[in-house]
Design a protein around this motif. Sequence first.
Motif, mmCIF file in Angstrom:
data_model
loop_
_atom_site.group_PDB
_atom_site.id
_atom_site.type_symbol
_atom_site.label_atom_id
_atom_site.label_comp_id
_atom_site.label_asym_id
_atom_site.label_seq_id
_atom_site.Cartn_x
_atom_site.Cartn_y
_atom_site.Cartn_z
ATOM 1 N N LEU A 235 1.277 -1.435 0.372
ATOM 2 C CA LEU A 235 0.102 -0.185 0.135
ATOM 3 C C LEU A 235 0.904 0.934 0.012
ATOM 4 C CD1 LEU A 235 -2.959 1.135 0.347
ATOM 5 C CD2 LEU A 235 -2.196 1.198 2.857
ATOM 6 N N THR A 236 0.849 2.204 -1.280
ATOM 7 C CA THR A 236 1.509 3.379 -1.707
ATOM 8 C C THR A 236 0.978 4.624 -0.838
ATOM 9 O OG1 THR A 236 3.138 2.477 -2.684
ATOM 10 C CG2 THR A 236 3.221 4.266 -2.907
ATOM 11 N N ILE A 237 1.260 5.353 -0.243
ATOM 12 C CA ILE A 237 1.072 6.900 0.639
ATOM 13 C C ILE A 237 1.781 7.308 0.390
ATOM 14 C CG2 ILE A 237 -0.435 7.741 2.366
ATOM 15 C CD1 ILE A 237 -0.383 5.018 3.817
ATOM 16 N N CYS A 238 1.276 8.657 -0.195
ATOM 17 C CA CYS A 238 1.734 10.054 -0.753
ATOM 18 C C CYS A 238 1.478 10.955 0.349
ATOM 19 C CB CYS A 238 2.017 10.637 -2.733
ATOM 20 S SG CYS A 238 2.526 9.063 -3.198
ATOM 21 N N ILE A 239 2.730 11.593 0.520
ATOM 22 C CA ILE A 239 3.053 12.304 2.049
ATOM 23 C C ILE A 239 3.712 13.627 1.715
ATOM 24 C CG2 ILE A 239 2.656 10.829 4.055
ATOM 25 C CD1 ILE A 239 5.807 11.445 4.382
ATOM 26 N N PRO A 240 3.152 14.829 2.145
ATOM 27 C CA PRO A 240 3.395 16.378 2.044
ATOM 28 C C PRO A 240 5.325 16.267 2.391
ATOM 29 C CG PRO A 240 2.670 16.221 3.380
ATOM 30 C CD PRO A 240 2.386 15.030 2.369
ATOM 31 N N HIS A 241 6.046 16.827 1.778
ATOM 32 C CA HIS A 241 7.290 17.159 2.424
ATOM 33 C C HIS A 241 6.993 17.676 3.672
ATOM 34 C CE1 HIS A 241 9.981 16.030 -1.072
ATOM 35 N NE2 HIS A 241 9.342 16.218 -2.043
ATOM 36 N N ALA A 242 7.842 17.542 4.931
ATOM 37 C CA ALA A 242 7.922 18.320 5.935
ATOM 38 C C ALA A 242 8.319 19.577 6.205
ATOM 39 C CB ALA A 242 9.233 17.650 6.659
ATOM 40 N N LYS A 243 8.050 20.674 6.651
ATOM 41 C CA LYS A 243 8.306 22.157 6.539
ATOM 42 C C LYS A 243 8.458 22.463 7.794
ATOM 43 C CE LYS A 243 4.417 23.096 3.358
ATOM 44 N NZ LYS A 243 3.707 23.602 2.529
ATOM 45 N N LEU A 244 8.791 23.787 7.911
ATOM 46 C CA LEU A 244 9.756 24.247 9.211
ATOM 47 C C LEU A 244 8.387 24.992 10.273
ATOM 48 C CD1 LEU A 244 11.537 24.687 11.442
ATOM 49 C CD2 LEU A 244 12.309 26.588 10.223
ATOM 50 N N HIS A 245 7.497 23.974 10.681
ATOM 51 C CA HIS A 245 6.485 24.914 11.591
ATOM 52 C C HIS A 245 6.612 26.310 13.105
ATOM 53 C CE1 HIS A 245 2.867 24.607 12.451
ATOM 54 N NE2 HIS A 245 3.186 24.372 13.752
ATOM 55 N N ASN A 246 8.077 25.950 13.415
ATOM 56 C CA ASN A 246 8.267 26.690 14.128
ATOM 57 C C ASN A 246 9.380 26.874 15.153
ATOM 58 O OD1 ASN A 246 7.494 28.343 17.012
ATOM 59 N ND2 ASN A 246 7.530 26.960 18.453
ATOM 60 N N VAL A 247 9.870 28.113 15.280
ATOM 61 C CA VAL A 247 11.754 28.273 15.466
ATOM 62 C C VAL A 247 11.181 29.092 17.409
ATOM 63 C CG1 VAL A 247 13.330 29.311 15.537
ATOM 64 C CG2 VAL A 247 12.497 28.374 13.209
ATOM 65 N N SER A 248 12.300 28.314 17.879
ATOM 66 C CA SER A 248 12.170 28.819 19.008
ATOM 67 C C SER A 248 13.678 29.580 19.578
ATOM 68 C CB SER A 248 11.282 27.656 20.664
ATOM 69 O OG SER A 248 12.539 26.955 20.230
ATOM 70 N N TYR A 249 13.593 30.590 20.243
ATOM 71 C CA TYR A 249 15.249 31.147 20.464
ATOM 72 C C TYR A 249 15.191 30.539 22.204
ATOM 73 C CZ TYR A 249 17.307 34.679 22.798
ATOM 74 O OH TYR A 249 19.146 35.420 23.442
ATOM 75 N N ASP A 250 16.350 30.526 22.581
ATOM 76 C CA ASP A 250 16.616 30.255 24.307
ATOM 77 C C ASP A 250 17.808 30.563 24.291
ATOM 78 O OD1 ASP A 250 16.941 29.671 25.826
ATOM 79 O OD2 ASP A 250 17.328 27.141 25.918
ATOM 80 N N PRO A 251 17.046 32.243 25.379
ATOM 81 C CA PRO A 251 17.835 32.747 25.764
ATOM 82 C C PRO A 251 18.780 31.932 26.456
ATOM 83 C CG PRO A 251 15.941 33.340 26.965
ATOM 84 C CD PRO A 251 15.846 32.357 25.455
ATOM 85 N N GLU A 252 18.624 31.475 27.518
ATOM 86 C CA GLU A 252 18.956 30.899 28.672
ATOM 87 C C GLU A 252 20.727 30.501 28.372
ATOM 88 O OE1 GLU A 252 17.321 28.739 30.769
ATOM 89 O OE2 GLU A 252 15.777 30.080 31.586
ATOM 90 N N LYS A 253 20.835 29.821 27.144
ATOM 91 C CA LYS A 253 21.775 29.045 26.558
ATOM 92 C C LYS A 253 22.452 29.870 25.437
ATOM 93 C CE LYS A 253 19.266 24.832 25.512
ATOM 94 N NZ LYS A 253 19.225 23.392 24.384
ATOM 95 N N THR A 254 22.447 31.232 25.602
ATOM 96 C CA THR A 254 23.519 32.246 25.045
ATOM 97 C C THR A 254 24.123 32.368 25.468
ATOM 98 O OG1 THR A 254 21.362 33.879 24.155
ATOM 99 C CG2 THR A 254 23.531 34.803 23.950
ATOM 100 N N GLU A 255 25.861 32.012 24.063
ATOM 101 C CA GLU A 255 27.422 32.470 25.076
ATOM 102 C C GLU A 255 27.487 33.475 24.449
ATOM 103 O OE1 GLU A 255 28.796 28.974 23.239
ATOM 104 O OE2 GLU A 255 26.974 27.578 23.012
ATOM 105 N N ILE A 256 28.115 33.758 25.384
ATOM 106 C CA ILE A 256 28.473 35.669 25.562
ATOM 107 C C ILE A 256 30.081 35.758 24.941
ATOM 108 C CG2 ILE A 256 29.323 37.949 26.734
ATOM 109 C CD1 ILE A 256 26.773 37.081 28.178
#
Length: 262
Positions: free
Chosen positions: A166-187
């Motif tokens: 059974l072949t199922i054709c799906i859409p390509h993946a998309k970038l749905h959400n981007v989150s910025y993590d300020p706690e990981k920021t390197e100074i």
Amino acid sequence: MTEEEIREKELKYMIEDSVDSSVERAFKKYGRGRRGFGLSLSGIVSIVLLIAVLFMGYKWYEMQKASEHVTPIEELDLTLENNGIFGFTVVDFQEPVLEKAVQQRLLIVEEQEAYVGTSVTETGLFNLGVFNKEQMLTIHGTGQYTIDLTQVKARDISLDEENYELTICIPHAKLHNVSYDPEKTEIGDLQRGWLAFGDLKLTAEQQNVFEVGAKQELEAKLSESERFAEADRFAKLETYEMYQAIVRTISPAYKVVIEFQQ
């Protein structure tokens, strides 16, 4: 030897002994014993019929015993009920596959981490460079990739009855959400103009502008072609596991093949 095997062996001996006894009586009645000769035609026919009846009774008993050990297989029963072994059409699979799309809608296939180097600048008196301060930073974030299952339509589902696929054709993946993590920021290093003193300090408005820019830079990084290629790979794996579980409930004989829509 188990108790059941002993009982079955005893029954077999009883039947064989019954046959021997019946044959002996028949010979005495219609002839001159088992070793004698000159049996009448009716006597021979009676003996043959008696043996046949006893043999058929024994075979019937064996069949009954064998049937007691047969465990019904649910999947096989479903298959046989569908007008023959593996007698399915594409319609049999379309409804449950499309119903899953309505329930799930967006399927998260992968989350990828990313980081980019950037800088933030604090301008000094009269915007002169000698008063400016520039801080080097490395910002971190996460991108969430999804596929929209509602884009899977009946035309995207096809059945190969010969190879049970059974072949199922799906859409390509998309970038749905981007989150910025300020706690990981390197100074990193702070660069000052020769008349600039102290640490870099941003106003609330400048901080908001910086975070918006940081998120845009992360989105650009996460939108690179190799990132989508990896997300598509996981999209195939995730949808295969999901749809194979659905197809297995209909018929374990069929295998799911995932392709991308053109």
